[in-house]
Write a protein that holds these residues in place. Structure first.
Motif, short mmCIF file in Angstrom:
data_model
loop_
_atom_site.label_atom_id
_atom_site.label_comp_id
_atom_site.label_asym_id
_atom_site.label_seq_id
_atom_site.Cartn_x
_atom_site.Cartn_y
_atom_site.Cartn_z
N GLN A 10 15.04 5.95 0.59
CA GLN A 10 14.62 6.00 -0.81
C GLN A 10 15.69 5.39 -1.69
N SER A 22 11.10 6.03 -7.92
CA SER A 22 11.62 6.22 -6.58
C SER A 22 10.85 5.32 -5.62
N THR A 23 11.54 4.33 -5.06
CA THR A 23 10.91 3.46 -4.05
C THR A 23 11.17 4.07 -2.68
N GLN A 66 12.25 -5.29 0.55
CA GLN A 66 12.82 -3.95 0.50
C GLN A 66 14.34 -4.01 0.61
N ASN A 95 9.20 13.35 -9.68
CA ASN A 95 8.28 12.23 -9.71
C ASN A 95 6.85 12.64 -10.05
N ASN A 119 8.72 -1.37 2.44
CA ASN A 119 8.52 -0.32 1.45
C ASN A 119 7.04 0.06 1.37
N ARG A 152 3.32 0.80 -3.36
CA ARG A 152 4.02 -0.45 -3.68
C ARG A 152 4.46 -1.11 -2.38
N ASP A 205 6.18 3.53 -4.71
CA ASP A 205 7.08 3.52 -5.87
C ASP A 205 6.54 4.55 -6.84
#
Length: 323
Positions: free
Chosen positions: A97, A251-252, A301, A207, A122, A294, A125
């Protein structure tokens, strides 16, 4: 959170809970289950990512089965170190993350470097957000900022820990508005929600995907979300920018492998992650439980993580983040 967990239980499938039921003898990946270290507790955003997305990866990686291992201690440090120091044989992966996995090597001594991970792609998101109880007197960020200025350092804000995206959202709010809050770090998101509901903290920073169920049942109110625009699933919650606060934050979340993994295994994993991201079944599951997708290639990434590492190291040099 219970509704969410019930949905996840159905999505994850029997093979994640009991990998030996689907295991077949043979070469990788069917020789034994692949363990996936998750840097968060059950029910948190990283756990939700792993348990909903891995069944789709499994469909595109014949012979594979996955076992999720939650390693939430030390802000996820044990999970990231477990991946970085695992045998590079394809049987250990991790959920990573940004920014959380990036900040730990900056702020403390750890046994991994972000640059050494083998990135696989990834998936999510998830915008950051500020949350209060439904009966809170604060109905907007203007209300919260005004209250904080009247009581400097008194209002408590729970986050998932020092150096997390939740924490950076709080730091950015303080910088942008000249306010001071009392930071209360927790070990993941579920304890923050519990703290709000038990009235032991005033505000939660976590989130939007993690708070959606509580928003829908009227338990919590979202004061703001950190995306550049409103996420459709939480369209009733205005962005910070809409409320005059120039902050975007999220937050990815995706998957990584240990350093030194053979190119053949790396490529098969990357292909499976890419295929899973495009899998109609996964897309339908993500839409059904409102996960903000995402999809990104492994290369994109990696570029994002390395750019974030540079940015955060520069910020630490200017002003180290602390409790």
């Amino acid at each position: 959170m219970m509704r969410r967990r019930q949905l996840l239980a159905g999505t994850a499938g029997a093979s994640l809970a009991h990998p030996w039921l689907a295991r077949a003898a043979g070469p990788w990946p069917s020789d034994r289950p692949i363990q996936v270290f998750v840097p968060g507790p059950a029910g948190g955003g990283m756990d939700i990512l792993a348990r909903t997305f891995l069944p789709a990866v499994q469909r595109h990686l014949p012979g594979a089965t996955f076992v999720v291992q939650n390693r939430a201690a030390a802000g996820g440090q044990q999970a990231f170190e477990g991946v970085a120091n695992a045998a590079p044989d394809g049987f250990t992966l991790g959920a990573a993350q940004a920014p959380n996995s990036i900040t730990l090597p900056i702020e403390r001594q750890v046994r991994y470097r972000v640059q050494d991970f083998v990135f696989l792609g990834n998936v999510i998101d998830d915008p950051c957000g500020f949350w209060v109880r439904a009966d809170s007197p604060w109905r907007s960020m203007a209300d919260l900022v005004a209250a904080a200025k009247q009581q400097p350092g008194r209002l408590t804000v729970g986050t998932a820990g020092v150096g997390t995206d939740d924490h950076f959202l709080l730091l950015s709010l303080q910088d942008a508005t000249g306010t001071e809050f009392a930071h209360i770090p927790f070990n993941g998101t579920p304890p923050i929600a519990n703290g709000l509901l038990s009235r032991t903290i005033d505000v939660g920073s976590f989130n939007m995907g993690e708070g959606l169920a509580l928003l829908r049942d009227g338990t919590l109110r979202g004061l703001a979300q950190g995306g550049p625009e409103r996420w459709t699933a939480t369209g009733s919650v205005p962005t910070l920018r809409e409320q005059g606060i120039a902050i975007t934050a999220g937050s990815t979340r995706g998957l990584v492998a240990p350093p030194g993994i053979p190119a053949e295994i790396r490529d098969r994993l990357r292909q499976a992650v890419a295929a899973a991201n495009a899998d109609p079944g996964w897309i339908a599951d993500a839409d059904r439980i409102n996960l903000p997708r995402r999809p990104m290639t492994a290369e994109a990434q990696e570029a994002l993580f390395l750019e974030e590492d540079k940015r955060l190291r520069a910020r630490w040099a200017r002003s180290p983040w602390r409790e």
